[in-house]
Write a protein that holds these residues in place. Structure first.
Motif: not given
Length: 481
Positions: A119, A122, A127-129, A146, A150-152, A173, A206, A211
């Motif tokens: 968080d 972001k 970009a967060t994975g 998610l 996290f985006d992914e 996801n 990214n 990222f």
């Protein structure tokens, strides 16, 4: 006039774009690599002699190595919870391994209202994975990655599923991704290889913006298993395994029609395979570093490597043979040093001085304030951590923890405090009315063999007060105070 205005507009947009790109480039990429059940002594740069970890050793040579860094807990889920929330186990919502329910996939979810590391980043435009093992909440729950910034996500949502390296599927996801040839009878696709591919793809995708890649590898957690490939052939027959290890019957289940997937497969050469698994982990780290170089972004990337707790003894793992704790007392599930002290290495070219070592006392819950300071985010919610950025950058203004606290409500109930060089431990809190308080001086007794509690009643009283103060009641993980 229209042409002139258009030129002005385009120029303005170009300046804005350049400014945005410059701002993005000023923010470092952050890669946090978390090994699973890797001991403090399982890396050659921390003293391992039975196999080498050249790529991770190279990180230490290029960056900083910590000698007194601690994991968040002594087992998987709570360690990850302390990392994500920046709160120690007296405060964070997940304090033990707790299943969602019998025959249900996933663990109980961590609190959805907390501000996580993801968080924070972001909020700073990252970009967060997350790639590997999650264990903090089933799909669509508040603990779903998610729903935690996290985006992914790609990997194992459920810790029990991660006991198998040849599972039928992983999660991308909210979708199951089925692995070619795997059906719990046939073992074709090694899941860590697929997770590694997803990690490298995320980094590549990214490369032009900041990222955060959280990479909680499953290796070398049991089951102890490896593809029969060139990596394994390096160790095949190397160690004395004349008496093949056999799993205790109550936790043995080999691949086949009657598999109990949460258990482990038997292994005839566990030492060779364990060395293979750590070596494969080291190879993955090397591939990540090589990808950063190929993309031209290595100089603007902070890479951290650590482990979630001490070495395990399950599934054929043999920390005694490999000296996986570097001589420290305890293993996974222990709050002695061997169960919670973790390797910690950080590399950040032109920021972190190469080849340095730090004895700063630090822990997983320091990561959230550290990353927040790096990206200049002020509002990070609750935390028990301090930023260790001054130490990373070689500066003098490093704050110190007044003390460190751990609690583990399982295994009979355990608590520990570190106060300077003093270490206090209580076991069997739930089983005894007056459990013994153990006190050790780590400066003179780093392996915790001489209990000096009787000679230091004031220190004991101070630690007991800390234990009481730092414990906040948890309905999910109740514990006697």
């Amino acid at each position: 006039m229209r042409t002139f205005l258009k030129v002005i507009l385009v120029a303005g947009l170009s300046i804005t774009t350049m400014a945005t790109e410059a701002q993005n480039k000023s923010k470092p990429n952050i890669i946090y690599i978390l090994a699973d059940d890797l001991g403090y002594g399982d890396l050659s740069c921390y003293g391992q002699t039975k196999f080498d970890t050249p790529n991770i050793d190279k990180l230490a040579a290029k960056g900083i190595k910590f000698t007194q860094h601690y994991s968040g807990s002594a087992v998987c889920a709570p360690s990850r919870s302390t990392l994500m929330t920046g709160e120690h186990t007296g405060h964070t919502s997940i304090r033990g391994n707790l299943e969602r329910g019998e025959n249900l996939e996933g663990q109980v979810p961590m609190d959805g209202s907390v501000i996580t590391i993801a968080d924070v980043l972001k909020k700073a435009g990252y970009a967060t994975g997350a790639f590997g093992k999650w264990g903090l909440g089933f799909i669509d729950s508040e603990g779903d990655p998610l729903n935690q910034g996290f985006d992914e996500f790609y990997g194992y949502n459920c810790q029990r599923k991660a006991h198998r390296y040849f599972p039928p599927y992983l999660w991308h996801n909210k979708e199951k991704v089925f692995l070619k040839g795997n059906d719990y009878t046939n073992k074709v696709t090694y899941a860590p290889d697929e997770i590694q591919k997803a990690t490298l793809d995320f980094i590549t995708k990214n490369k032009n913006k900041p990222f955060f890649a959280y990479v909680p590898f499953v290796l070398p957690h049991a089951e102890i298993i490896s593809p029969d490939d060139a990596v394994y052939n390096k160790f095949k027959g190397k160690f004395n395994e004349d008496k093949p290890f056999k799993m205790p019957h109550d936790y043995l289940s080999d691949y086949g029609a009657n598999i109990e997937e949460h258990k482990y497969a038997s292994q005839l050469a566990p030492r060779a395979v364990y060395a293979t698994m750590v070596t494969r982990l080291d190879i993955y780290v090397g591939e990540i570093m090589a990808r950063l170089e190929q993309l031209g972004i290595a100089d603007n990337t902070l890479v951290i490597f650590t482990s979630d707790n001490g070495p395990a003894v399950e599934g054929g793992a043999d920390p005694k043979f490999f000296n996986g704790t570097a001589g420290l007392r305890g293993v996974k599930r222990d709050l002695y040093e061997g169960g919670i002290r973790a390797p910690f290495i950080a590399v950040w070219p032109d920021k972190i001085k190469a080849g340095t070592t730090s004895d700063l006392i630090s822990a997983f819950w320091d990561m959230k304030p550290t990353f927040a300071e790096i990206v200049n985010v002020k509002e990070i919610g609750s935390t028990d951590g301090i930023s260790i950025l001054p130490t990373l950058l070689g500066k003098k203004n490093q704050k110190q923890h007044p003390y460190m606290y751990w609690e583990f409500p399982q295994a009979g109930g355990r608590k520990a405090v570190r106060l300077g060089n003093w270490k206090g431990v209580i076991y069997n809190i739930e089983r005894k009315d007056n459990p013994e308080f153990e006190l050790y001086n780590l400066a003179t007794d780093p392996v915790e063999t001489k209990n000096v509690a009787a000679q230091n009643p004031k220190i004991v009283a101070e630690m007991k007060a800390i234990m009481k103060e730092e414990h906040r009641h948890s309905t999910l993980f109740p514990m006697k105070e």
